[in-house]
Motif scaffolding. Structure first.
Motif, PDB file in Angstrom:
ATOM      1  N   ARG A   9       0.840  -1.194   0.000  1.00  0.00           N
ATOM      2  CA  ARG A   9       0.000   0.000   0.000  1.00  0.00           C
ATOM      3  C   ARG A   9       0.878   1.248   0.000  1.00  0.00           C
ATOM      4  O   ARG A   9       1.922   1.301   0.648  1.00  0.00           O
ATOM      5  CB  ARG A   9      -0.909   0.028   1.233  1.00  0.00           C
ATOM      6  CG  ARG A   9      -1.805  -1.193   1.428  1.00  0.00           C
ATOM      7  CD  ARG A   9      -2.830  -1.327   0.312  1.00  0.00           C
ATOM      8  NE  ARG A   9      -3.633  -0.138   0.151  1.00  0.00           N
ATOM      9  CZ  ARG A   9      -4.780   0.120   0.808  1.00  0.00           C
ATOM     10  NH1 ARG A   9      -5.234  -0.756   1.695  1.00  0.00           N
ATOM     11  NH2 ARG A   9      -5.456   1.230   0.581  1.00  0.00           N
ATOM     12  N   ASP A  11       0.054   5.656  -0.437  1.00  0.00           N
ATOM     13  CA  ASP A  11      -0.729   6.833  -0.817  1.00  0.00           C
ATOM     14  C   ASP A  11       0.202   8.034  -0.755  1.00  0.00           C
ATOM     15  O   ASP A  11       0.533   8.513   0.335  1.00  0.00           O
ATOM     16  CB  ASP A  11      -1.916   7.020   0.142  1.00  0.00           C
ATOM     17  CG  ASP A  11      -2.818   8.183  -0.289  1.00  0.00           C
ATOM     18  OD1 ASP A  11      -2.403   8.976  -1.153  1.00  0.00           O
ATOM     19  OD2 ASP A  11      -3.931   8.279   0.254  1.00  0.00           O
ATOM     20  N   LYS A  41     -11.547  -5.054  -2.157  1.00  0.00           N
ATOM     21  CA  LYS A  41     -11.984  -3.697  -2.494  1.00  0.00           C
ATOM     22  C   LYS A  41     -13.450  -3.483  -2.139  1.00  0.00           C
ATOM     23  O   LYS A  41     -13.836  -2.436  -1.598  1.00  0.00           O
ATOM     24  CB  LYS A  41     -11.770  -3.462  -3.990  1.00  0.00           C
ATOM     25  CG  LYS A  41     -12.332  -2.157  -4.546  1.00  0.00           C
ATOM     26  CD  LYS A  41     -11.473  -0.971  -4.187  1.00  0.00           C
ATOM     27  CE  LYS A  41     -11.970   0.276  -4.896  1.00  0.00           C
ATOM     28  NZ  LYS A  41     -11.178   1.474  -4.542  1.00  0.00           N
ATOM     29  N   THR A  47     -10.561   1.622   0.138  1.00  0.00           N
ATOM     30  CA  THR A  47      -9.497   2.557  -0.253  1.00  0.00           C
ATOM     31  C   THR A  47      -8.438   1.900  -1.133  1.00  0.00           C
ATOM     32  O   THR A  47      -7.585   2.588  -1.687  1.00  0.00           O
ATOM     33  CB  THR A  47      -8.800   3.143   0.988  1.00  0.00           C
ATOM     34  OG1 THR A  47      -8.073   2.095   1.664  1.00  0.00           O
ATOM     35  CG2 THR A  47      -9.814   3.755   1.937  1.00  0.00           C
ATOM     36  N   LEU A  48      -8.473   0.567  -1.246  1.00  0.00           N
ATOM     37  CA  LEU A  48      -7.488  -0.139  -2.061  1.00  0.00           C
ATOM     38  C   LEU A  48      -7.640   0.267  -3.525  1.00  0.00           C
ATOM     39  O   LEU A  48      -8.751   0.300  -4.067  1.00  0.00           O
ATOM     40  CB  LEU A  48      -7.683  -1.649  -1.932  1.00  0.00           C
ATOM     41  CG  LEU A  48      -6.774  -2.537  -2.793  1.00  0.00           C
ATOM     42  CD1 LEU A  48      -5.308  -2.337  -2.410  1.00  0.00           C
ATOM     43  CD2 LEU A  48      -7.174  -3.996  -2.674  1.00  0.00           C
ATOM     44  N   THR A  49      -6.506   0.563  -4.160  1.00  0.00           N
ATOM     45  CA  THR A  49      -6.534   1.031  -5.547  1.00  0.00           C
ATOM     46  C   THR A  49      -5.726   0.107  -6.445  1.00  0.00           C
ATOM     47  O   THR A  49      -4.584  -0.224  -6.148  1.00  0.00           O
ATOM     48  CB  THR A  49      -5.974   2.465  -5.649  1.00  0.00           C
ATOM     49  OG1 THR A  49      -6.767   3.327  -4.823  1.00  0.00           O
ATOM     50  CG2 THR A  49      -6.023   2.971  -7.087  1.00  0.00           C
ATOM     51  N   PHE A  50      -6.339  -0.312  -7.540  1.00  0.00           N
ATOM     52  CA  PHE A  50      -5.651  -1.090  -8.575  1.00  0.00           C
ATOM     53  C   PHE A  50      -6.381  -0.872  -9.888  1.00  0.00           C
ATOM     54  O   PHE A  50      -7.501  -0.360  -9.922  1.00  0.00           O
ATOM     55  CB  PHE A  50      -5.612  -2.588  -8.215  1.00  0.00           C
ATOM     56  CG  PHE A  50      -6.965  -3.221  -7.974  1.00  0.00           C
ATOM     57  CD1 PHE A  50      -7.639  -3.864  -9.000  1.00  0.00           C
ATOM     58  CD2 PHE A  50      -7.554  -3.179  -6.714  1.00  0.00           C
ATOM     59  CE1 PHE A  50      -8.875  -4.455  -8.779  1.00  0.00           C
ATOM     60  CE2 PHE A  50      -8.795  -3.767  -6.483  1.00  0.00           C
ATOM     61  CZ  PHE A  50      -9.462  -4.405  -7.523  1.00  0.00           C
ATOM     62  N   ARG A  51      -5.731  -1.253 -10.976  1.00  0.00           N
ATOM     63  CA  ARG A  51      -6.314  -1.058 -12.304  1.00  0.00           C
ATOM     64  C   ARG A  51      -6.829  -2.384 -12.841  1.00  0.00           C
ATOM     65  O   ARG A  51      -6.171  -3.408 -12.737  1.00  0.00           O
ATOM     66  CB  ARG A  51      -5.260  -0.459 -13.256  1.00  0.00           C
ATOM     67  CG  ARG A  51      -5.775  -0.143 -14.650  1.00  0.00           C
ATOM     68  CD  ARG A  51      -4.653   0.363 -15.547  1.00  0.00           C
ATOM     69  NE  ARG A  51      -4.345   1.767 -15.298  1.00  0.00           N
ATOM     70  CZ  ARG A  51      -3.186   2.226 -14.868  1.00  0.00           C
ATOM     71  NH1 ARG A  51      -2.199   1.367 -14.596  1.00  0.00           N
ATOM     72  NH2 ARG A  51      -2.977   3.508 -14.675  1.00  0.00           N
ATOM     73  N   ASP A  62      -4.462  -5.199 -15.622  1.00  0.00           N
ATOM     74  CA  ASP A  62      -4.233  -5.603 -14.237  1.00  0.00           C
ATOM     75  C   ASP A  62      -2.897  -6.322 -14.035  1.00  0.00           C
ATOM     76  O   ASP A  62      -2.767  -7.184 -13.161  1.00  0.00           O
ATOM     77  CB  ASP A  62      -5.386  -6.465 -13.718  1.00  0.00           C
ATOM     78  CG  ASP A  62      -5.544  -7.770 -14.497  1.00  0.00           C
ATOM     79  OD1 ASP A  62      -4.894  -7.917 -15.545  1.00  0.00           O
ATOM     80  OD2 ASP A  62      -6.319  -8.641 -14.057  1.00  0.00           O
ATOM     81  N   LYS A  97      -0.759   5.091  -6.663  1.00  0.00           N
ATOM     82  CA  LYS A  97      -1.401   4.701  -5.398  1.00  0.00           C
ATOM     83  C   LYS A  97      -1.511   3.180  -5.362  1.00  0.00           C
ATOM     84  O   LYS A  97      -1.994   2.565  -6.317  1.00  0.00           O
ATOM     85  CB  LYS A  97      -2.781   5.330  -5.255  1.00  0.00           C
ATOM     86  CG  LYS A  97      -3.422   5.123  -3.869  1.00  0.00           C
ATOM     87  CD  LYS A  97      -4.719   5.916  -3.762  1.00  0.00           C
ATOM     88  CE  LYS A  97      -5.331   5.818  -2.365  1.00  0.00           C
ATOM     89  NZ  LYS A  97      -5.873   4.467  -2.111  1.00  0.00           N
ATOM     90  N   ASP A  98      -1.042   2.586  -4.302  1.00  0.00           N
ATOM     91  CA  ASP A  98      -1.141   1.140  -4.088  1.00  0.00           C
ATOM     92  C   ASP A  98      -0.574   0.371  -5.286  1.00  0.00           C
ATOM     93  O   ASP A  98       0.614   0.443  -5.568  1.00  0.00           O
ATOM     94  CB  ASP A  98      -2.585   0.742  -3.794  1.00  0.00           C
ATOM     95  CG  ASP A  98      -3.125   1.414  -2.537  1.00  0.00           C
ATOM     96  OD1 ASP A  98      -2.313   1.757  -1.663  1.00  0.00           O
ATOM     97  OD2 ASP A  98      -4.353   1.589  -2.423  1.00  0.00           O
ATOM     98  N   LEU A 100      -1.532   0.799  -8.424  1.00  0.00           N
ATOM     99  CA  LEU A 100      -1.723   1.620  -9.628  1.00  0.00           C
ATOM    100  C   LEU A 100      -0.453   2.371  -9.973  1.00  0.00           C
ATOM    101  O   LEU A 100       0.071   3.122  -9.140  1.00  0.00           O
ATOM    102  CB  LEU A 100      -2.874   2.601  -9.398  1.00  0.00           C
ATOM    103  CG  LEU A 100      -3.217   3.550 -10.548  1.00  0.00           C
ATOM    104  CD1 LEU A 100      -3.816   2.774 -11.710  1.00  0.00           C
ATOM    105  CD2 LEU A 100      -4.175   4.632 -10.074  1.00  0.00           C
TER     106      LEU A 100
END
Length: 240
Positions: A9, A11, A41, A47-51, A62, A97-98, A100
């Motif tokens: 993680r 931010d 998520k 709040t977890l961020t990924f694509r 991903d 972020k995370d 991403l």
């Protein structure tokens, strides 16, 4: 079955360095890593961020490090990963972020090789034909989905971010060896530059990381061979 996910993680608006967080998730062994991420998520930490996008190994969005190796989260099954499942962003890209990462430098290098057909000759009455053998010549490199897994697995890229990278060379190869294309000289100028194909050290990390099984190192070698042939004067219309 309960599986532990350990996720890196970060931010940048709140932290100065990354840290690991653990989540316990109920999953089936035939679920994908992406399913676990989606559950975290949606149910445990919004709040977890990924694509992600298609979720079926087509878009390549991903890509991430799963237990230390580059993979697509949508293609890796839970049963094929030794727990705990450790997830980290791709190496060599700025983390937004995370999980991403900033892909813009990657796509800038992709655009640099002009990844589109170049042919200013008169338009034929029907189509620009080519034989099955001519099509086969570049078939392998048409499979790239621009996930970035190959480039971010490359030690040459880690040490030199200006290196054009395996994915861009694959894109160049796809058009350089297309019998209908006339832009080989422009692309070979990029390939032969200081940060072009000669930065490749033939380590094969890119081949191992590619989720589409593209023979990337072979494609890079074919571009190198063509550059040598051109330097020695073996130049014909199209590509030899």
């Amino acid at each position: 079955m309960k599986v532990e996910f350990k996720i890196q993680r970060f931010d940048p608006e709140r932290e100065t360095s990354a840290h690991m967080e653990s989540y316990e998730v109920d999953v089936e062994e035939t679920d994908r890593v992406l399913d676990g991420l989606t559950q975290i998520k949606g149910e445990l930490d919004g709040t977890l961020t990924f694509r992600r996008s298609c979720g079926h190994g087509v878009c390549g969005s991903d890509a991430m490090m799963i237990n230390g190796q580059n993979h697509l989260a949508c293609k890796v099954l839970i049963k094929n990963v030794k727990p705990p499942i450790t997830l980290q962003p791709l190496m060599g890209f700025r983390v937004l972020k995370d999980l991403l990462v900033d892909m813009e430098p990657f796509f800038a290098k992709y655009r640099q090789v002009k990844p589109y057909l170049i042919n200013d000759e008169p338009v034929p009455a029907r189509e620009r034909t080519q034989s099955p053998a001519e099509r086969e010549r570049f078939d392998d490199t048409t499979k790239c989905i621009l996930c970035g897994a190959c480039t971010t697995a490359c030690p040459s890229f880690w040490s030199n971010p200006d290196y054009v990278g395996p994915a861009s060379i694959v894109a160049a190869h796809r058009f350089i060896f297309d019998s209908r294309d006339r832009g080989a000289d422009e692309r070979l100028e990029v390939m032969g530059s200081a940060d072009g194909v000669w930065r490749c050290r033939t380590i094969f990390n890119c081949v191992e990381a590619c989720p589409r099984g593209i023979q990337i190192t072979r494609a890079i070698q074919e571009v190198k061979n063509l550059l040598v042939r051109r330097a020695l004067g073996f130049k014909k219309k199209g590509v030899s």
